[in-house]
Scaffold this active site. Structure first.
Site, mmCIF file in Angstrom:
data_model
loop_
_atom_site.group_PDB
_atom_site.id
_atom_site.type_symbol
_atom_site.label_atom_id
_atom_site.label_comp_id
_atom_site.label_asym_id
_atom_site.label_seq_id
_atom_site.Cartn_x
_atom_site.Cartn_y
_atom_site.Cartn_z
ATOM 1 N N GLY A 19 0.846 -1.201 0.000
ATOM 2 C CA GLY A 19 0.000 0.000 0.000
ATOM 3 C C GLY A 19 0.876 1.243 0.000
ATOM 4 C CB VAL A 68 3.389 2.651 4.770
ATOM 5 C CG1 VAL A 68 4.715 2.553 5.515
ATOM 6 C CG2 VAL A 68 2.484 3.679 5.431
ATOM 7 C CG HIS A 81 2.460 5.496 16.976
ATOM 8 N ND1 HIS A 81 2.989 6.748 16.786
ATOM 9 C CD2 HIS A 81 1.909 5.144 15.787
ATOM 10 C CE1 HIS A 81 2.773 7.125 15.542
ATOM 11 N NE2 HIS A 81 2.121 6.171 14.920
HETATM 12 N N1 APR Z 1 -0.926 -9.845 3.670
HETATM 13 C C1 APR Z 1 -0.312 -8.973 2.850
HETATM 14 N N2 APR Z 1 -0.804 -7.722 2.610
HETATM 15 C C2 APR Z 1 -1.943 -7.381 3.213
HETATM 16 C C3 APR Z 1 -2.645 -8.254 4.093
HETATM 17 C C4 APR Z 1 -2.094 -9.544 4.311
HETATM 18 N N3 APR Z 1 -2.682 -10.434 5.117
HETATM 19 N N4 APR Z 1 -3.734 -7.604 4.546
HETATM 20 C C5 APR Z 1 -3.756 -6.380 3.981
HETATM 21 N N5 APR Z 1 -2.664 -6.236 3.169
HETATM 22 C C6 APR Z 1 -2.270 -5.089 2.350
HETATM 23 C C7 APR Z 1 -3.451 -4.399 1.651
HETATM 24 O O1 APR Z 1 -3.874 -5.126 0.513
HETATM 25 C C8 APR Z 1 -2.833 -3.047 1.299
HETATM 26 O O2 APR Z 1 -2.225 -3.053 0.012
HETATM 27 O O3 APR Z 1 -1.726 -4.056 3.169
HETATM 28 C C9 APR Z 1 -1.745 -2.855 2.376
HETATM 29 C C10 APR Z 1 -1.999 -1.669 3.302
HETATM 30 O O4 APR Z 1 -1.870 -0.522 2.537
HETATM 31 P P1 APR Z 1 -2.711 0.836 2.780
HETATM 32 O O5 APR Z 1 -4.143 0.501 2.995
HETATM 33 O O6 APR Z 1 -2.321 1.794 1.694
HETATM 34 O O7 APR Z 1 -2.178 1.349 4.193
HETATM 35 P P2 APR Z 1 -0.847 2.212 4.459
HETATM 36 O O8 APR Z 1 -1.153 3.647 4.343
HETATM 37 O O9 APR Z 1 0.271 1.649 3.661
HETATM 38 O O10 APR Z 1 -0.618 1.912 6.005
HETATM 39 C C11 APR Z 1 -0.216 0.616 6.432
HETATM 40 O O11 APR Z 1 0.942 1.452 8.345
HETATM 41 O O12 APR Z 1 1.164 3.555 9.292
HETATM 42 C C12 APR Z 1 0.487 2.327 9.351
HETATM 43 O O13 APR Z 1 -1.703 2.893 10.233
HETATM 44 C C13 APR Z 1 -1.007 2.477 9.088
HETATM 45 O O14 APR Z 1 -1.603 0.245 9.812
HETATM 46 C C14 APR Z 1 -1.371 1.070 8.683
HETATM 47 C C15 APR Z 1 -0.104 0.591 7.950
#
Ligand code: APR
Length: 330
Positions: free
Chosen positions: A12, A14, A176
């Site tokens: 995603g 991050v 945090h």
């Molecule tokens: N295995 C692999 N990837 C997964 C799984 C899993 N079981 N479950 C969810 N994902 C992936 C989603 O498909 C998505 O692409 O995790 C990604 C999360 O990306 P975003 O929704 O863009 O979130 P992001 O902004 O990257 O934040 C990720 O970091 O700072 C923290 O609070 C924030 O918990 C969040 C994390």
């Protein structure tokens, strides 16, 4: 020469920005994993095609399964779901606990010697899940939050005083989120503690803005949360480990007696080197600062109790059911 390998789970905002920063700096080869089919592969293909323009030769692979992650030196967990409207904190805890548990089981299977850096929120509780599921020693499981929180504090101090961010060191402890504990006495501008440069009112305002730093961005973005600063903070941790820097950075670490806290992951200054957390630096705090840190740790402990209950319920639901003896005929 053996190349350093980092897996980033979650492609995603991050995760993919972190992958971009790592390969552009030519720090480490990267494997980018996501549960959504082809997302990791799509992002990495795009990144690869930027290589000839930017001139990096670091390898990057995208995948939906953990095969290519085999033998990673570091794994960063960014996989999870954001809190949606109507979702309670406990709902988020449960959803992301399930994600982080599954991810950790895969990491243990494929990279049993890895150092795991957790980014998924609620951070301190997610570190607890990773530690419990992996059984890894505490030097190899910790979370990224403090560098982000201190970076926010440093940014606001620099803006307030109109000086370079390079001149500013900030000190933030605790969980945090809302309960973080900025320590102005140990926060300095070119070595001068900020209470000598700013009024208490202004310090309080900057502390408050730091505490709400994540929420302020969420409100502005409308969908999604911060990712430029979180990914940059994670790079700093990876670099400290890779080059065995022994750099003191605030991380979410398992305290076992430090700061009179026991059995809880919370933000404290840590020495990061090739073995991960090589030391938790136990700095002397004034009584009100220590009390604030203990309050913050207690809130994390409450989340841990909840998450342990969820894990026990999930394990019980998975366990094979015992057959009820059929009632005796007679
Ligand atoms: N295995 C692999 N990837 C997964 C799984 C899993 N079981 N479950 C969810 N994902 C992936 C989603 O498909 C998505 O692409 O995790 C990604 C999360 O990306 P975003 O929704 O863009 O979130 P992001 O902004 O990257 O934040 C990720 O970091 O700072 C923290 O609070 C924030 O918990 C969040 C994390």
């Amino acid at each position: 020469m053996r190349r350093f390998k980092t897996t980033v789970v979650g492609a995603g905002n991050v995760g993919s920005t972190l992958a971009q920063r790592l390969v552009e700096k030519q720090l480490t080869d990267v494997v980018l994993i996501d549960r959504v089919t082809d997302r990791g592969e799509g992002k990495t293909l795009d990144l690869l095609q930027s290589a000839p323009i930017l001139g990096f030769d670091t390898k990057i692979i995208g995948a939906d399964d953990y095969g290519p992650t085999e033998g990673s030196d570091i794994v960063v967990i960014t996989a999870g779901f954001p809190r949606k409207p109507g979702m309670s904190r406990d709902d988020l805890l449960k959803t992301n606990m399930e994600v982080v548990q599954e991810v950790t089981e895969n990491i243990v299977r494929h990279s049993p010697e890895a150092i795991i850096i957790v980014v998924t929120n609620p951070l301190d509780a997610m570190c607890h899940v990773v530690k419990k599921v992996s059984g890894f020693p505490k030097n190899r499981v910790f979370g990224m939050a403090g560098i982000l929180d201190t970076a926010r504090f440093r940014t606001f101090i620099a803006m307030e005083l109109n000086v370079s961010v390079d001149n500013i060191h900030a000190f933030v402890l605790g969980g945090h989120g809302d309960t973080m504990v900025p320590v102005p006495r140990y926060s300095t501008v070119a070595g001068i503690p900020i209470p000598e440069l700013l009024s208490q009112d202004r310090i309080d305002a900057l502390v408050e803005r730091t505490r709400n730093g994540g929420a302020e961005i969420v409100a502005l973005l409308k969908t999604g949360s911060a990712y430029y600063a979180p990914s940059a903070a994670t790079v700093e941790m990876i670099e400290a480990i890779m080059v065995d820097k022994k750099k003191i950075l605030p991380c979410s670490a398992l305290c076992e007696g430090e700061y009179s806290i026991d059995g809880v992951f919370v933000g404290v200054p840590c020495k990061l080197g090739k073995d991960g957390i090589e030391e938790i630096v136990d700095v002397r705090l004034a009584n009100p600062e220590l009390a604030a840190l203990h309050r913050s740790a207690e809130l994390v402990r409450e989340q841990i109790v909840t998450v342990d209950r969820f894990m026990a319920e999930a394990a019980a639901a998975k366990a094979p059911k015992k057959k009820e003896p059929s009632p005796a005929k007679g």
